[in-house]
Design a protein around this motif. Structure first.
Motif, short mmCIF file in Angstrom:
data_model
loop_
_atom_site.label_atom_id
_atom_site.label_comp_id
_atom_site.label_asym_id
_atom_site.label_seq_id
_atom_site.Cartn_x
_atom_site.Cartn_y
_atom_site.Cartn_z
N ASP A 20 0.85 -1.19 0.00
CA ASP A 20 0.00 0.00 0.00
C ASP A 20 0.89 1.24 0.00
N ASN A 22 -0.66 4.59 -0.34
CA ASN A 22 -1.36 5.83 0.04
C ASN A 22 -2.11 5.68 1.36
N ASP A 24 -4.29 3.77 2.61
CA ASP A 24 -5.72 3.43 2.76
C ASP A 24 -5.89 1.98 3.20
N ILE A 26 -5.01 -0.71 1.62
CA ILE A 26 -5.16 -1.65 0.50
C ILE A 26 -3.97 -1.49 -0.45
N GLY A 27 -3.42 -2.60 -0.84
CA GLY A 27 -2.30 -2.57 -1.79
C GLY A 27 -2.71 -1.86 -3.07
N ASP A 28 -1.74 -1.38 -3.83
CA ASP A 28 -2.07 -0.64 -5.04
C ASP A 28 -0.98 -0.81 -6.10
CA CA Z 1 -3.54 1.86 -1.30
#
Ligand code: CA
Ligand code: NOJ
Length: 509
Positions: A20, A22, A24, A26-28
Motif C-alpha cells: 500500500d 497511500n 488506505d 489496500i495494496g495498489d
Molecule cells: Ca492503497
C-alpha cells in the motif's frame, strides 16, 4: 509460443495485499512498481496480477464491473501502463487476469440484459425464456428482473454467465456458438484483450478458461472457441502469453493456451504433494499418483507448458501442511520441474495461512492465504502506513512471522534458498522451462522421488527425499557434480544410490 516464456519465472500478486502506498490499507499499483526490484532480485521475471478492474469486490475482483478501467482503489489505467513500462525496463513481463466467463451483477451489460425490452445486451448472458424454467445441472438466479427468465451463473450467485453459446442447443432459449449474441460476447472479450495488450500488457491468466461454452461435457466447444481466439491473437499480438486456469493440459494446450496450471482441483493429485494430511513433502505421503496423472496428461498434451504453482489465492499456504524442511524440498521440486514456475507472493518467505479469519470479499476459507505481505519490522510489517484496523486484512499476528528484511539478512533463510534455487535453474539449461523430463523412480508410498532433466546437451538428475529415512534407488550410471544440495549428499555404489533423510540434490549425470 512467445519466446520470452522459455525462461519466465512468474510471481503472482494479489494486489490487495502486496504494498500500500497511500495509507488506505489496500495494496495498489504504485506499490507493485515500488517492489519490482525486489521481485527481480528474487529471480522472477514475470508477474501475474489478480483482477485489478472496477468491481464491487464480492469475489475479490473476479466480479468485473468494467473490463476497461482499473479499480480506483488500485490506481488508474495510467498507473497500470506505468507498471508495464517499469516492468519492461527491468526485462520483466506482466500478465493480467482475464475473467471471460462471468461479470459482476452490477455490470452495465447485465443491467441492460435484465430489461424486458430487447436491446444489444439481451443475449450477452445465458437466460432461459421463462422464469419457471430452470435448466438441469446449472445454477441460476431469478425473480429479480423485469425480463422473464432465469439467468445462469458461473460461480457465486452474483456472477452471471456470459453467453458464448451451447455446443448442441437443445431448447429454444439455448443459442448456438455462432449465433449473433455469443459472437458479440466473444468479439467484446477480444476487444478487452486488445485494449490492455496495446497498452503494454504481456498476456493473461484466464479465469475458468474451460467453462465458456455450455452443455459441453468434453469441452470441445470451448476448445474450438479458444482456437479461434488464438488464431487472431497470434497475428495481432504474437508476443502475448496466455495461461489457463483449466487444470487439464491435454485439453487447454490443444485449445491453444501456451500454459496451463496443475491445480488443487481437477485430476492432477497436486494436493497429494503439498496440501493434505499426509503430504508427500511432509515426508510420509505418496507422489506416485501425482506422477501417474502427470504422465497421463503429458502423453496426451500438445506443445506447451504444464505449470505447478507454489500456491495461489484460492488455497492454503504452502507452509500449512509442510514442516520447514519439507517446504524447502518442495521448492527444490517446484524449481526443477519443467513448465514455468509460479510463486505465490509471500511463499518465498514461508508466509503462513491464517486460520479462522472472517471472510473478506468472498474469500471464505481462502481468506487466510490472502493476508498482507510481510516486508520488514516497521508498523504493519511495512505493508501499509494505515492504522492496523484499516488494513484490507489483518497481518499475521505471530511474533515470529517471517519478513523479507530478516530473511534477506539471514544466509540460511527460506528466501535465500528459493533465490539460490532460481539461480541454479537459470544456470543449468536442463532445468529450464522447456527442458525434457523423465521420471526415474517414483515408488508408491515411499521415497525418493527421482527424475532426469535434459536440455541443450546437458543432463541433471533430481533426487528428493522428504522422508525421515535413508532410502535407495537403482541407478547404474554414476553421479557427476552436485550442483544443488539441501541436507546430506547421495552416494552411489554397485548400481544403487543411497539418499540421506530430508535431502534434495541435483547432480550432473
Ligand atoms: Ca492503497
Ligand atoms: C477462480 C479464481 O481463482 C477464484 O478466486 C474465483 O473466485 C473464481 N475463479 C471465480 O471467478
Amino acid at each position: 509460443m512467445p519466446a520470452w516464456l522459455k525462461d519466465a519465472i512468474f510471481y503472482e500478486i494479489y494486489p490487495q495485499s502486496f504494498q500500500d502506498t497511500n495509507a488506505d490499507g489496500i495494496g495498489d499499483i504504485p506499490g507493485i512498481i515500488r517492489r519490482l526490484d525486489y521481485i527481480r532480485e528474487l529471480g522472477c521475471n514475470a508477474l501475474w496480477l489478480n483482477p485489478c478492474f472496477a468491481s464491487p469486490f464480492l469475489d475479490a475482483g473476479y466480479d468485473v464491473a468494467d473490463y476497461y478501467t482499473v479499480a480506483p482503489r488500485y490506481g488508474t489505467n495510467e498507473d497500470l501502463k506505468n507498471l508495464f513500462a517499469e516492468a519492461h525496463k527491468r526485462g520483466m513481463h506482466v500478465l493480467l487476469d482475464l475473467v471471460p466467463g462471468h461479470t459482476a451483477a452490477e455490470h452495465p451489460w447485465f443491467r441492460e440484459s435484465c430489461k424486458a425490452e430487447k436491446n444489444p445486451y439481451t443475449d450477452r448472458y445465458v437466460w432461459t425464456d421463462d422464469v419457471w424454467r430452470i435448466p438441469e445441472g446449472m445454477n441460476t438466479i431469478r425473480g429479480f428482473s423485469e425480463r422473464d427468465g432465469a439467468c445462469v451463473v458461473n460461480f457465486f450467485s452474483h456472477q452471471p454467465a456470459l453467453n458464448y453459446g451451447f455446443l448442441n442447443p437443445a431448447e429454444s432459449w439455448q443459442q448456438s456458438m455462432d449465433a449473433p449474441g455469443p459472437q458479440a460476447t466473444l468479439a467484446e472479450m477480444k476487444n478487452v484483450m486488445a485494449f490492455w495488450l496495446s497498452m503494454g500488457c504481456d498476456g493473461f491468466r484466464v479465469d475458468m478458461a474451460g467453462s465458456l461454452v455450455k452443455n459441453d461435457p468434453e469441452q470441445e466447444g470451448t476448445i474450438a472457441l479458444w482456437r479461434q481466439v488464438f488464431a487472431w491473437l497470434e497475428k495481432a499480438f504474437p508476443e502475448a502469453a496466455m495461461v489457463s486456469e483449466w487444470g487439464e493440459p491435454d485439453r487447454s494446450l490443444r485449445a491453444g493456451f501456451h500454459m496451463d496450471f496443475l491445480l488443487h482441483f481437477g485430476p492432477s493429485h497436486y494436493n497429494d504433494l503439498f496440501r493434505c494430511d499426509n503430504a508427500f513433502f511432509a515426508g510420509n505421503g505418496d507422489a506416485s499418483a501425482f506422477v501417474k496423472a502427470y504422465e497421463a496428461t503429458r502423453a496426451k498434451a500438445e506443445q506447451g507448458l504444464i505449470c505447478i504453482p507454489s500456491g495461489n489465492h484460492d488455497m492454503q499456504r504452502l507452509t500449512t501442511h509442510l514442516p520447514e524442511d519439507g517446504v524447502r524440498i518442495a521448492f527444490a521440486f517446484l524449481l526443477s520441474m519443467p513448465g514455468a514456475p509460479f510463486l505465490y507472493y509471500g511463499d518465498e518467505i514461508g508466509m503462513r495461512y491464517l486460520w479462522n479469519l472472517p471472510s473478506k470479499e468472498g474469500g471464505y476459507s481462502r481468506t487466510g492465504a490472502r493476508t498482507p505481505m510481510q516486508w520488514d519490522r516497521t508498523a504493519n510489517a511495512g505493508f501499509s502506513a494505515a492504522a492496523p484496523e484499516k488494513l484490507y486484512l489483518p497481518m499475521d499476528p505471530a511474533e515470529d512471522r517471517p519478513t523479507v528484511e530478516a530473511q534477506m539478512a539471514d544466509p540460511d533463510s527460506l528466501y535465500q534458498e528459493v533465490r539460490h534455487l532460481i539461480e541454479v535453474r537459470r544456470a543449468n539449461p536442463a532445468l529450464g522451462n522447456l527442458g525434457k523430463l523423465r521420471f526415474v523412480y517414483a515408488p508408491e508410498n515411499a521415497c525418493p522421488l527421482v527424475y532426469l532433466r535434459e536440455g541443450e546437451g546437458e543432463r541433471v538428475l533430481v533426487i528428493l527425499n522428504p522422508s525421515e529415512k535413508t532410502v535407495t534407488f537403482p541407478w547404474t550410471e554414476g553421479l557427476g557434480k552436485r550442483i544443488y544440495g539441501q541436507g546430506g549428499a547421495a552416494s552411489v555404489e554397485n548400481g544403487t544410490v543411497t539418499v540421506p533423510a530430508k535431502s534434495a540434490s541435483f547432480y550432473r549425470v
